[in-house]
Design a protein around this motif. Structure first.
Motif, PDB file in Angstrom:
ATOM      1  N   UNK A   1      21.032   6.577   0.906  1.00 12.33           N
ATOM      2  CA  UNK A   1      20.855   6.506   2.366  1.00 12.33           C
ATOM      3  C   UNK A   1      19.383   6.493   2.749  1.00 12.33           C
ATOM      4  N   UNK A   2      18.590   7.331   2.068  1.00 15.69           N
ATOM      5  CA  UNK A   2      17.156   7.387   2.419  1.00 15.69           C
ATOM      6  C   UNK A   2      16.421   6.114   1.998  1.00 15.69           C
ATOM      7  N   UNK A   3      16.812   5.536   0.858  1.00 17.39           N
ATOM      8  CA  UNK A   3      16.167   4.287   0.432  1.00 17.39           C
ATOM      9  C   UNK A   3      16.484   3.183   1.442  1.00 17.39           C
ATOM     10  N   UNK A   4      17.747   3.072   1.815  1.00 15.93           N
ATOM     11  CA  UNK A   4      18.128   2.027   2.781  1.00 15.93           C
ATOM     12  C   UNK A   4      17.411   2.256   4.111  1.00 15.93           C
ATOM     13  N   UNK A   5      17.316   3.519   4.526  1.00 14.51           N
ATOM     14  CA  UNK A   5      16.638   3.826   5.800  1.00 14.51           C
ATOM     15  C   UNK A   5      15.153   3.500   5.711  1.00 14.51           C
TER      16      UNK A   5
ATOM     17  N   UNK B   1       0.806  -1.227   0.000  1.00 16.46           N
ATOM     18  CA  UNK B   1       0.000   0.000   0.000  1.00 16.46           C
ATOM     19  C   UNK B   1       0.842   1.283   0.000  1.00 16.46           C
ATOM     20  N   UNK B   2       1.870   1.361   0.841  1.00 23.04           N
ATOM     21  CA  UNK B   2       2.631   2.620   0.965  1.00 23.04           C
ATOM     22  C   UNK B   2       4.020   2.472   0.344  1.00 23.04           C
ATOM     23  N   UNK B   3       4.348   3.372  -0.553  1.00 22.28           N
ATOM     24  CA  UNK B   3       5.660   3.317  -1.210  1.00 22.28           C
ATOM     25  C   UNK B   3       6.518   4.520  -0.859  1.00 22.28           C
ATOM     26  N   UNK B   4       7.839   4.334  -1.023  1.00 19.44           N
ATOM     27  CA  UNK B   4       8.797   5.418  -0.791  1.00 19.44           C
ATOM     28  C   UNK B   4       9.372   5.840  -2.141  1.00 19.44           C
TER      29      UNK B   4
ATOM     30  N   UNK C   1      14.125  13.289   5.301  1.00 21.48           N
ATOM     31  CA  UNK C   1      14.484  13.241   6.734  1.00 21.48           C
ATOM     32  C   UNK C   1      14.215  11.846   7.292  1.00 21.48           C
ATOM     33  N   UNK C   2      15.233  11.259   7.871  1.00 20.70           N
ATOM     34  CA  UNK C   2      15.016   9.922   8.460  1.00 20.70           C
ATOM     35  C   UNK C   2      13.938   9.950   9.540  1.00 20.70           C
ATOM     36  N   UNK C   3      13.868  11.063  10.289  1.00 20.41           N
ATOM     37  CA  UNK C   3      12.895  11.141  11.388  1.00 20.41           C
ATOM     38  C   UNK C   3      11.453  11.037  10.884  1.00 20.41           C
ATOM     39  N   UNK C   4      11.203  11.475   9.643  1.00 21.24           N
ATOM     40  CA  UNK C   4       9.852  11.447   9.087  1.00 21.24           C
ATOM     41  C   UNK C   4       9.415  10.003   8.797  1.00 21.24           C
ATOM     42  N   UNK C   5      10.383   9.111   8.592  1.00 21.56           N
ATOM     43  CA  UNK C   5      10.029   7.728   8.233  1.00 21.56           C
ATOM     44  C   UNK C   5       9.198   7.082   9.343  1.00 21.56           C
TER      45      UNK C   5
ATOM     46  N   UNK D   1      -1.534  11.129  16.410  1.00 22.74           N
ATOM     47  CA  UNK D   1      -1.681  11.215  14.964  1.00 22.74           C
ATOM     48  C   UNK D   1      -1.761  12.673  14.539  1.00 22.74           C
ATOM     49  N   UNK D   2      -1.216  12.967  13.325  1.00 21.72           N
ATOM     50  CA  UNK D   2      -1.249  14.331  12.810  1.00 21.72           C
ATOM     51  C   UNK D   2      -2.030  14.391  11.496  1.00 21.72           C
ATOM     52  N   UNK D   3      -2.075  15.581  10.913  1.00 21.91           N
ATOM     53  CA  UNK D   3      -2.860  15.812   9.701  1.00 21.91           C
ATOM     54  C   UNK D   3      -2.338  14.971   8.528  1.00 21.91           C
ATOM     55  N   UNK D   4      -1.010  14.762   8.502  1.00 20.91           N
ATOM     56  CA  UNK D   4      -0.429  13.935   7.428  1.00 20.91           C
ATOM     57  C   UNK D   4      -0.939  12.506   7.499  1.00 20.91           C
ATOM     58  N   UNK D   5      -1.049  11.983   8.721  1.00 23.02           N
ATOM     59  CA  UNK D   5      -1.596  10.628   8.878  1.00 23.02           C
ATOM     60  C   UNK D   5      -3.020  10.558   8.341  1.00 23.02           C
TER      61      UNK D   5
END
Ligand SMILES: NC(=O)c1ccc[n+]([C@@H]2O[C@H](COP(=O)([O-])OP(=O)(O)OC[C@H]3O[C@@H](n4cnc5c(N)ncnc54)[C@H](OP(=O)(O)O)[C@@H]3O)[C@@H](O)[C@H]2O)c1
Length: 291
Positions: free
Chosen positions: A32-36, A16-19, A247-251, A224-228
């Protein structure tokens, strides 16, 4: 789960969810972001020749340590040089990605193939690379009804997916397209899902998203936030979502959506109603809204 499978019309399924490796990562080294993202739990990766970073997508896949068979990888045909075939172009992508096959190969935009009959001819070549096993599934991106009709006429394999900009502020204008796709079993895959948060801020959807995020946060310990809420709105509509971040933190934030309770019918209707009051489309301005 973010990798909940959505069934496609060729018997395969897509998480369902892709990066994605475009937009904020467009033209950048995405390794780096793909691996993370994969380490965080995302198994669906969305690349494209036009992003000019397929090598780094491939490097990220390798660095993640995840077996190829557990990943779902998309790339997209940008355009063809004189004499170049779809097969030549896909083989060049596979070399950059260091893969034997992709799971999904898309025509990135129909406007790259404008000459009369060209789209139909390109689609025949897509059917051939699928038959050869270079891609498991074939689909399109940024297509409207006219272009879908053109390739469906005479197709032996219909597209599994149309990847389009989709969020509440295009809901009304893409209603006919979504209905046409439903009739033909073509799943919608969205990009630009978070647009109301930063590309079209201050609109009528904002207060509804905030109210729903608060309601969801009161159901347990997870905030939960608006993005969720925007992601859940798409999930409720059976839409595959491709998002991204630098941003890794957003993952972790994206992954947190996996366990969220469902939206109520009233909440979905409220987002639909508020979204229908505005029309904001950021990408592919050269494409018509309808047909
Ligand atoms: N087929 C096509 O023509 C096409 C076109 C465009 C995109 N795509 C694909 O779709 C992928 C995603 O596209 P997109 O970037 O448009 O997706 P999006 O989900 O609309 O936007 C992603 C951006 O949203 C920001 N974001 C996420 N949550 C947020 C929040 N709560 N508040 C504020 N900002 C938030 C992130 O910012 P941070 O980076 O700061 O975390 C991130 O850069 C692309 O990478 C590409 O693979 C395809």
């Amino acid at each position: 789960m973010v990798d909940t499978p959505i069934k496609l019309n060729d018997g395969t399924s897509i998480p369902w969810l892709g990066f994605g490796t475009g937009t904020i990562l467009y033209g950048k080294n995405a390794e780096l972001m793909v691996a993370a993202a994969v380490r965080a739990g995302i198994t669906h990766l969305d690349g494209a020749q036009a992003y000019t970073n397929e090598e780094s997508l491939g490097a990220g896949i390798t660095a993640s340590g995840k077996p190829r068979s557990e990943l779902y990888v998309t790339t997209k045909l940008h355009q063809l040089d004189a004499g170049e075939t779809v097969r030549d172009s896909l083989l060049a992508s596979l070399k950059k990605l260091k893969l034997d096959y992709v799971d999904l190969f898309l025509i990135h935009t129909p406007t790259a193939f404008k000459e009369p009959g060209r789209l139909k001819e390109i689609w025949k070549q897509f059917e051939a690379v699928k038959a050869e096993g270079l891609t498991k599934s074939i689909g399109v991106s940024n297509f409207r009804i006219t272009q879908l009709k053109e390739i469906l006429d005479g197709a032996t394999v219909p597209p599994v997916i149309n990847q389009i900009e989709y969020h509440p502020y295009v809901l009304k204008d893409l209603k006919a397209l979504r209905e046409f796709q439903a009739q033909h079993g073509i799943v919608t895959e969205s990009y630009g899902a978070q647009s109301p948060l930063f590309r079209a801020k201050g609109g009528p959807v904002d207060p509804v998203l905030t109210r729903v995020a608060q309601r969801l946060s009161e159901t347990g310990s997870q905030q939960y936030n608006e993005g969720h809420v925007l992601l859940l709105w798409q999930r409720e509509k059976g839409i595959v979502v491709v998002t991204t971040t630098a941003k890794e933190s957003r993952l972790a934030d994206y992954i947190a959506v996996a366990n969220a309770p469902p939206l109520t019918q009233e909440e979905i209707a409220a987002i639909d109603e508020a979204g229908s009051q505005w029309h904001r489309r950021h990408f592919t301005a050269f494409m018509p809204d309808t047909d």
